[in-house]
Design a protein around this motif. Structure first.
Motif, PDB file in Angstrom:
ATOM      1  N   ASN A   1       0.825  -1.207   0.000  1.00  0.00           N
ATOM      2  CA  ASN A   1       0.000   0.000   0.000  1.00  0.00           C
ATOM      3  C   ASN A   1       0.863   1.263   0.000  1.00  0.00           C
ATOM      4  OD1 ASN A   1      -2.306   1.532  -0.093  1.00  0.00           O
ATOM      5  ND2 ASN A   1      -2.726   1.403   2.093  1.00  0.00           N
ATOM      6  N   ASN A   2       1.878   1.243  -0.900  1.00  0.00           N
ATOM      7  CA  ASN A   2       2.766   2.402  -1.095  1.00  0.00           C
ATOM      8  C   ASN A   2       3.603   2.735   0.132  1.00  0.00           C
ATOM      9  OD1 ASN A   2       2.315   3.045  -3.801  1.00  0.00           O
ATOM     10  ND2 ASN A   2       0.445   4.153  -3.314  1.00  0.00           N
ATOM     11  N   ASP A   3       3.835   1.763   1.001  1.00  0.00           N
ATOM     12  CA  ASP A   3       4.739   1.969   2.138  1.00  0.00           C
ATOM     13  C   ASP A   3       6.127   1.511   1.703  1.00  0.00           C
ATOM     14  OD1 ASP A   3       6.124   2.083   4.494  1.00  0.00           O
ATOM     15  OD2 ASP A   3       4.479   1.279   5.709  1.00  0.00           O
ATOM     16  N   ILE A   4       7.013   2.473   1.479  1.00  0.00           N
ATOM     17  CA  ILE A   4       8.321   2.129   0.916  1.00  0.00           C
ATOM     18  C   ILE A   4       9.176   1.339   1.888  1.00  0.00           C
ATOM     19  CG2 ILE A   4       9.482   4.257   1.634  1.00  0.00           C
ATOM     20  CD1 ILE A   4      10.846   4.220  -1.146  1.00  0.00           C
ATOM     21  N   ASN A   5       8.960   1.502   3.201  1.00  0.00           N
ATOM     22  CA  ASN A   5       9.725   0.725   4.173  1.00  0.00           C
ATOM     23  C   ASN A   5       9.358  -0.746   4.101  1.00  0.00           C
ATOM     24  OD1 ASN A   5      10.966   3.074   5.183  1.00  0.00           O
ATOM     25  ND2 ASN A   5       9.211   3.502   6.478  1.00  0.00           N
ATOM     26  N   LEU A   6       8.063  -1.045   4.084  1.00  0.00           N
ATOM     27  CA  LEU A   6       7.641  -2.436   3.973  1.00  0.00           C
ATOM     28  C   LEU A   6       8.014  -3.014   2.613  1.00  0.00           C
ATOM     29  CD1 LEU A   6       4.108  -2.267   5.651  1.00  0.00           C
ATOM     30  CD2 LEU A   6       6.275  -2.991   6.659  1.00  0.00           C
TER      31      LEU A   6
END
Length: 295
Positions: A282-287
């Motif tokens: 969902n556009n979470d660059i860390n994950l």
């Protein structure tokens, strides 16, 4: 005197000086060719004057006779260490024997030390270059305005040299940028992503200690029948403490931003893998980064 300040007679000095100027091209990319040429011209003129003053001061104070100074464009090379030390960030690369930190600037300093020890009176040139670099970098007595390449000369040089030195622009799909500036920016982005990833993992661990552990994937997206069955079931008995509403599941075709895709591609991942990881997270660059590194 002019030829002695331009032509380098020692092969070692010519090689080390050329290697240092090649690494210092980072200033040409950052400030432009005209300002870079103006810095070389200004420090070259200042070094000629400071060399004379240093030789006379050494003879007057210590009776040290300097017979011959090393020839070549060496003063401006040492002068470039001043903006290199003050403007270029230090990015740790690795550690030697667990104690000595190796950075992106270590090789440049080692080559400069080799150039410094190549001649008995090279330290006079180095001291003159550092003083000239400080004077020009700090713009003492408006020296940057007095010793600068004229605009018309810069345009003429661009017309004559650009057809010979110009190259094709890199493609947009290039996975890794080349050049000193892009390499430093890539290392800084990777360090920043590592810090964000560690902070995200720490926050996730703290949340897991307070509530039941949730999986990385949103299984409600994969089993719509179970979710529908839960809607048709009888409402549960009201608990003393209300539960927090669960976050809504992202849609199947979640749009991804090109900036985040480019940041993942700069780390070496392909465009397809970067897009799939961003959609899954969902556009979470860390994950997304954590997912790509583990798979």
């Amino acid at each position: 005197m002019v030829c002695g300040r331009i032509i380098c007679l020692d092969l070692k000095d010519a090689f080390c000086g050329g290697l240092l100027i090649y690494n210092f091209r980072i200033f040409e990319r950052r400030f432009g060719s005209r300002k870079f040429a103006s810095f070389l011209l200004g420090t070259w003129v200042l070094c000629a004057a400071v060399d004379f003053l240093l030789v006379e001061a050494l003879f007057f104070l210590f009776e040290l006779q300097v017979e011959m100074l090393p020839a070549g464009l060496l003063g401006p090379v040492f002068a470039l260490f001043v903006p290199f030390f003050r403007s270029i960030p230090r990015v740790p690369v690795t550690q030697l024997l667990g104690q000595i930190s190796i950075t992106n600037k270590s090789l440049v300093y080692i080559v400069g030390l080799q150039l410094l020890t190549s001649s008995p009176f090279m330290w006079v040139i180095a001291l003159s270059g550092l003083l000239s670099g400080v004077l020009y970098h700090c713009n003492v007595l408006w020296v940057q305005r007095l010793l600068a390449v004229p605009g018309w000369l810069g345009r003429v040089g661009a017309l004559l040299l650009e057809p010979l030195l110009a190259g094709s622009e890199p493609t947009q799909e290039a996975p890794v940028g080349m050049g000193a500036t892009l390499d430093i920016q890539r290392q800084q982005r990777m360090d920043l992503l590592d810090q964000q990833l560690l902070l995200s993992q720490l926050a996730q661990i703290r949340r897991n200690t307070q509530q039941p552990q949730a999986g990385l994937l949103n299984w409600s997206r994969l089993f719509p029948t179970l979710r529908q069955r839960g809607r048709n079931a009888a409402p549960p008995v009201a608990a003393p403490q209300a539960r927090r509403p669960e976050p809504a599941a992202p849609p199947e075709n979640t749009p991804v931003t090109e900036e985040q895709v480019a940041r993942l591609m700069e780390m070496g991942f392909s465009r397809v893998d970067a897009q799939e990881a961003l959609r899954a997270s969902n556009n979470d660059i860390n994950l997304a980064t954590n997912f790509l590194l583990q798979h």
